[in-house]
Design a protein around this motif. Structure first.
Motif, PDB file in Angstrom:
ATOM      1  N   HIS A 246       0.268  -1.689   0.215  1.00  0.00           N
ATOM      2  CA  HIS A 246       0.157   0.567  -0.231  1.00  0.00           C
ATOM      3  C   HIS A 246       1.091   1.503   0.069  1.00  0.00           C
ATOM      4  O   HIS A 246       0.794   2.353  -0.676  1.00  0.00           O
ATOM      5  CB  HIS A 246      -1.271   0.107   1.423  1.00  0.00           C
ATOM      6  N   HIS A 247       1.775   1.164   0.464  1.00  0.00           N
ATOM      7  CA  HIS A 247       2.413   2.163   0.381  1.00  0.00           C
ATOM      8  C   HIS A 247       3.491   2.564  -0.188  1.00  0.00           C
ATOM      9  O   HIS A 247       4.017   3.595  -1.287  1.00  0.00           O
ATOM     10  CB  HIS A 247       3.863   2.138   2.262  1.00  0.00           C
ATOM     11  N   LEU A 248       3.903   1.459  -1.284  1.00  0.00           N
ATOM     12  CA  LEU A 248       4.317   1.604  -2.210  1.00  0.00           C
ATOM     13  C   LEU A 248       3.494   2.370  -3.552  1.00  0.00           C
ATOM     14  O   LEU A 248       3.733   3.259  -4.283  1.00  0.00           O
ATOM     15  CB  LEU A 248       5.170  -0.329  -2.746  1.00  0.00           C
ATOM     16  N   THR A 249       2.411   1.387  -3.699  1.00  0.00           N
ATOM     17  CA  THR A 249       1.568   2.149  -4.118  1.00  0.00           C
ATOM     18  C   THR A 249       1.552   3.840  -3.969  1.00  0.00           C
ATOM     19  O   THR A 249       1.365   4.638  -4.650  1.00  0.00           O
ATOM     20  CB  THR A 249       0.228   1.700  -4.160  1.00  0.00           C
ATOM     21  N   LYS A 250       0.960   3.798  -2.645  1.00  0.00           N
ATOM     22  CA  LYS A 250       0.866   5.627  -3.196  1.00  0.00           C
ATOM     23  C   LYS A 250       2.575   6.861  -3.314  1.00  0.00           C
ATOM     24  O   LYS A 250       1.695   7.405  -3.811  1.00  0.00           O
ATOM     25  CB  LYS A 250       0.343   6.026  -1.296  1.00  0.00           C
ATOM     26  N   ARG A 251       3.398   5.947  -3.350  1.00  0.00           N
ATOM     27  CA  ARG A 251       4.231   6.453  -2.988  1.00  0.00           C
ATOM     28  C   ARG A 251       4.460   7.212  -5.132  1.00  0.00           C
ATOM     29  O   ARG A 251       5.131   7.708  -5.127  1.00  0.00           O
ATOM     30  CB  ARG A 251       6.135   6.017  -3.247  1.00  0.00           C
ATOM     31  N   ILE A 252       4.221   5.377  -5.782  1.00  0.00           N
ATOM     32  CA  ILE A 252       4.069   6.029  -6.671  1.00  0.00           C
ATOM     33  C   ILE A 252       3.326   6.421  -7.894  1.00  0.00           C
ATOM     34  O   ILE A 252       3.669   7.047  -8.629  1.00  0.00           O
ATOM     35  CB  ILE A 252       4.472   4.117  -7.453  1.00  0.00           C
ATOM     36  N   LYS A 253       2.130   6.644  -6.772  1.00  0.00           N
ATOM     37  CA  LYS A 253       0.923   7.293  -7.690  1.00  0.00           C
ATOM     38  C   LYS A 253       1.162   9.726  -7.600  1.00  0.00           C
ATOM     39  O   LYS A 253       0.547   9.960  -7.310  1.00  0.00           O
ATOM     40  CB  LYS A 253      -0.689   6.828  -7.323  1.00  0.00           C
ATOM     41  N   GLU A 254       2.373   9.009  -5.964  1.00  0.00           N
ATOM     42  CA  GLU A 254       2.301  10.630  -5.987  1.00  0.00           C
ATOM     43  C   GLU A 254       3.945  11.057  -6.465  1.00  0.00           C
ATOM     44  O   GLU A 254       4.076  11.933  -6.225  1.00  0.00           O
ATOM     45  CB  GLU A 254       2.394  10.560  -3.902  1.00  0.00           C
ATOM     46  N   ASP A 255       4.771   9.988  -7.735  1.00  0.00           N
ATOM     47  CA  ASP A 255       5.662  10.690  -8.081  1.00  0.00           C
ATOM     48  C   ASP A 255       4.913  10.965  -9.635  1.00  0.00           C
ATOM     49  O   ASP A 255       4.539  10.307 -10.010  1.00  0.00           O
ATOM     50  CB  ASP A 255       6.733   9.233  -8.187  1.00  0.00           C
ATOM     51  N   LYS A 256       5.390  12.184 -10.258  1.00  0.00           N
ATOM     52  CA  LYS A 256       4.694  12.598 -11.030  1.00  0.00           C
ATOM     53  C   LYS A 256       5.428  11.740 -11.849  1.00  0.00           C
ATOM     54  O   LYS A 256       5.234  11.650 -13.219  1.00  0.00           O
ATOM     55  CB  LYS A 256       5.328  13.845 -11.805  1.00  0.00           C
ATOM     56  N   GLN A 257       6.536  11.638 -12.202  1.00  0.00           N
ATOM     57  CA  GLN A 257       6.994  10.419 -13.042  1.00  0.00           C
ATOM     58  C   GLN A 257       6.980   9.321 -13.149  1.00  0.00           C
ATOM     59  O   GLN A 257       6.666   8.266 -14.682  1.00  0.00           O
ATOM     60  CB  GLN A 257       8.828  10.387 -13.300  1.00  0.00           C
ATOM     61  N   LEU A 258       6.495   8.423 -12.149  1.00  0.00           N
ATOM     62  CA  LEU A 258       6.059   6.876 -12.284  1.00  0.00           C
ATOM     63  C   LEU A 258       4.328   7.278 -11.744  1.00  0.00           C
ATOM     64  O   LEU A 258       3.619   6.248 -12.141  1.00  0.00           O
ATOM     65  CB  LEU A 258       6.703   6.522 -10.859  1.00  0.00           C
ATOM     66  N   ASN A 259       3.589   8.567 -11.982  1.00  0.00           N
ATOM     67  CA  ASN A 259       2.095   7.804 -11.561  1.00  0.00           C
ATOM     68  C   ASN A 259       1.269   7.276 -13.214  1.00  0.00           C
ATOM     69  O   ASN A 259       0.222   7.132 -12.875  1.00  0.00           O
ATOM     70  CB  ASN A 259       1.388   9.247 -11.211  1.00  0.00           C
ATOM     71  N   LYS A 260       1.805   7.251 -13.828  1.00  0.00           N
ATOM     72  CA  LYS A 260       1.230   6.303 -14.748  1.00  0.00           C
ATOM     73  C   LYS A 260       0.953   5.054 -14.909  1.00  0.00           C
ATOM     74  O   LYS A 260       0.806   4.619 -15.842  1.00  0.00           O
ATOM     75  CB  LYS A 260       1.487   7.370 -16.464  1.00  0.00           C
ATOM     76  N   LEU A 261       2.221   4.988 -14.504  1.00  0.00           N
ATOM     77  CA  LEU A 261       2.300   3.262 -14.123  1.00  0.00           C
ATOM     78  C   LEU A 261       1.149   2.814 -13.723  1.00  0.00           C
ATOM     79  O   LEU A 261       0.612   2.794 -12.238  1.00  0.00           O
ATOM     80  CB  LEU A 261       3.515   2.724 -13.543  1.00  0.00           C
ATOM     81  N   PRO A 262       0.745   1.764 -14.088  1.00  0.00           N
ATOM     82  CA  PRO A 262      -0.418   1.210 -13.375  1.00  0.00           C
ATOM     83  C   PRO A 262      -0.095  -0.271 -12.276  1.00  0.00           C
ATOM     84  O   PRO A 262       1.058  -1.053 -12.454  1.00  0.00           O
ATOM     85  CB  PRO A 262      -1.329  -0.569 -14.952  1.00  0.00           C
ATOM     86  N   VAL A 263      -0.866   0.329 -11.491  1.00  0.00           N
ATOM     87  CA  VAL A 263      -0.147  -1.043 -10.276  1.00  0.00           C
ATOM     88  C   VAL A 263      -1.103  -1.576  -9.594  1.00  0.00           C
ATOM     89  O   VAL A 263      -1.937  -1.614  -9.836  1.00  0.00           O
ATOM     90  CB  VAL A 263       0.010  -0.343  -9.192  1.00  0.00           C
ATOM     91  N   VAL A 264      -1.004  -3.094 -10.154  1.00  0.00           N
ATOM     92  CA  VAL A 264      -2.000  -4.340  -9.524  1.00  0.00           C
ATOM     93  C   VAL A 264      -1.054  -4.563  -8.309  1.00  0.00           C
ATOM     94  O   VAL A 264      -0.391  -4.732  -7.770  1.00  0.00           O
ATOM     95  CB  VAL A 264      -2.025  -5.485 -10.427  1.00  0.00           C
ATOM     96  N   ILE A 265      -2.353  -4.827  -7.315  1.00  0.00           N
ATOM     97  CA  ILE A 265      -2.137  -5.023  -5.595  1.00  0.00           C
ATOM     98  C   ILE A 265      -2.504  -6.457  -6.306  1.00  0.00           C
ATOM     99  O   ILE A 265      -3.755  -6.705  -6.492  1.00  0.00           O
ATOM    100  CB  ILE A 265      -2.837  -4.628  -4.484  1.00  0.00           C
ATOM    101  N   PHE A 266      -1.004  -7.525  -5.592  1.00  0.00           N
ATOM    102  CA  PHE A 266      -1.903  -8.866  -5.999  1.00  0.00           C
ATOM    103  C   PHE A 266      -1.513  -9.733  -3.879  1.00  0.00           C
ATOM    104  O   PHE A 266      -0.677 -10.006  -3.425  1.00  0.00           O
ATOM    105  CB  PHE A 266      -1.174 -10.104  -6.916  1.00  0.00           C
ATOM    106  N   SER A 267      -2.563 -10.256  -3.130  1.00  0.00           N
ATOM    107  CA  SER A 267      -2.718  -9.996  -2.080  1.00  0.00           C
ATOM    108  C   SER A 267      -3.949 -11.257  -1.691  1.00  0.00           C
ATOM    109  O   SER A 267      -4.411 -11.063  -2.044  1.00  0.00           O
ATOM    110  CB  SER A 267      -2.579  -8.506  -1.765  1.00  0.00           C
TER     111      SER A 267
END
Length: 304
Positions: A246-267
């Motif tokens: 969850h924290h990894l996803t949050k940091r990705i989505k708050e980063d202007k260079q990374l936030n376009k990358l789709p994230v799938v949580i598999f858990s």
């Protein structure tokens, strides 16, 4: 102890914190993530099941549901309880199953950071098979986080990832899409790799936890390059030492260079009650283990 109704216990998403219930087996202390736990109760009348697994004590009925009771002491190689009057059942939900874990005592709830948790192989080679992490508490005690998913799959293999189900998808073409996977379990990394390669996704990069994945992603952004040309999708578990999914996803989505990358949580923690946590940090999709075919379908929809 009714966990889900105590709103003060459950944390907001993306803080890289968790709360664990400390419980005892013999003289040792173990832990389970609160979000896996429905409630903690006194033992109920038990019905034995003939020819069952030696670590399954039997079944109980709880509010109309029939649940298996797993003897966690036997799983971990401990003798029976010396004080059975203190024994408890931890009612947990994982891998889309409800299970009762029989333990010798329950102590309290602790709030900690994932950064405080070390992988067991950094301390002792004998712990990797049964624990996912080791927490050093302020009073110099250690609490071991049990790998409950592995316990359940070892007892009931059909509850784990089934590669045979990939046949449902029919013939697959090779894909050049690059995928980053953050997963701390060595066994699951291997299974996910075999599955995705069978599905045609062969350009895979694996990280052992969210912190390692974040460092990898930061490396892609240092030259201000178009990250989406280097990577097309990220898959992450939730429970991982150092940094959770969850924290990894949050940091990705708050980063202007990374936030376009789709994230799938598999858990194994993707349940109706917990879907909002992944949505709150911006994940494009959430898939419950062991639904590996659904994971491939989601990947197809996001990268094609």
């Amino acid at each position: 102890m009714e966990i889900r109704e105590n709103k003060g216990i459950l944390l907001e998403s993306g803080t890289n914190e968790l709360e664990i219930i400390e419980f005892g087996i013999g003289q040792d202390s173990f832990g389970i993530n609160v979000i896996k736990v429905r409630e903690v109760i006194n033992p109920l009348p038990l019905t034995r099941t003939p020819k069952g697994h030696p670590c399954v004590m039997g079944i109980i009925q709880l509010r109309g549901e029939v649940l298996p009771v797993i003897d966690l002491a036997k799983v971990l190689g401990y003798p029976p309880s010396e004080h059975p009057g203190q024994d408890k059942l931890i009612i947990a939900e994982l891998n889309q199953m409800k299970v009762a874990f029989h333990v010798h005592s329950v102590a309290r709830i602790h709030r900690i950071s994932w950064g405080q948790i070390e992988k067991p192989d950094e301390f002792s080679r004998g712990l990797e098979s049964s624990t996912t992490g080791i927490i050093k508490m302020d009073d110099e005690r250690f609490i071991l986080l049990v790998d409950f998913e592995k316990v359940v799959v070892d007892i009931s293999p059909e509850s784990g990832i089934n590669l045979g189900r990939m046949k449902e998808l029919g013939p697959r073409k090779r894909s050049d899409k690059r995928i980053l996977i953050a997963e701390d379990s060595m066994i699951l990394r291997r299974l996910i790799q075999e599955t995705l390669e069978e599905a045609g996704y062969v350009n895979l990069t694996f990280c052992h936890d969210g912190s390692e994945a974040w460092n990898y992603l930061e490396g892609l952004t240092r030259d201000n390059a178009d990250v989406t040309k280097e990577l097309q999708l990220i898959i992450t578990d939730i429970e991982m030492p150092k940094m959770d999914g969850h924290h990894l996803t949050k940091r990705i989505k708050e980063d202007k260079q990374l936030n376009k990358l789709p994230v799938v949580i598999f858990s194994s923690l993707i349940t109706d009650d917990l879907q909002h946590k992944g949505a709150a940090v911006g994940a494009e999709a959430q898939v419950s283990k062991p639904e590996i075919v659904q994971l491939v379908k989601v990947i197809d929809s996001l990268v094609l």
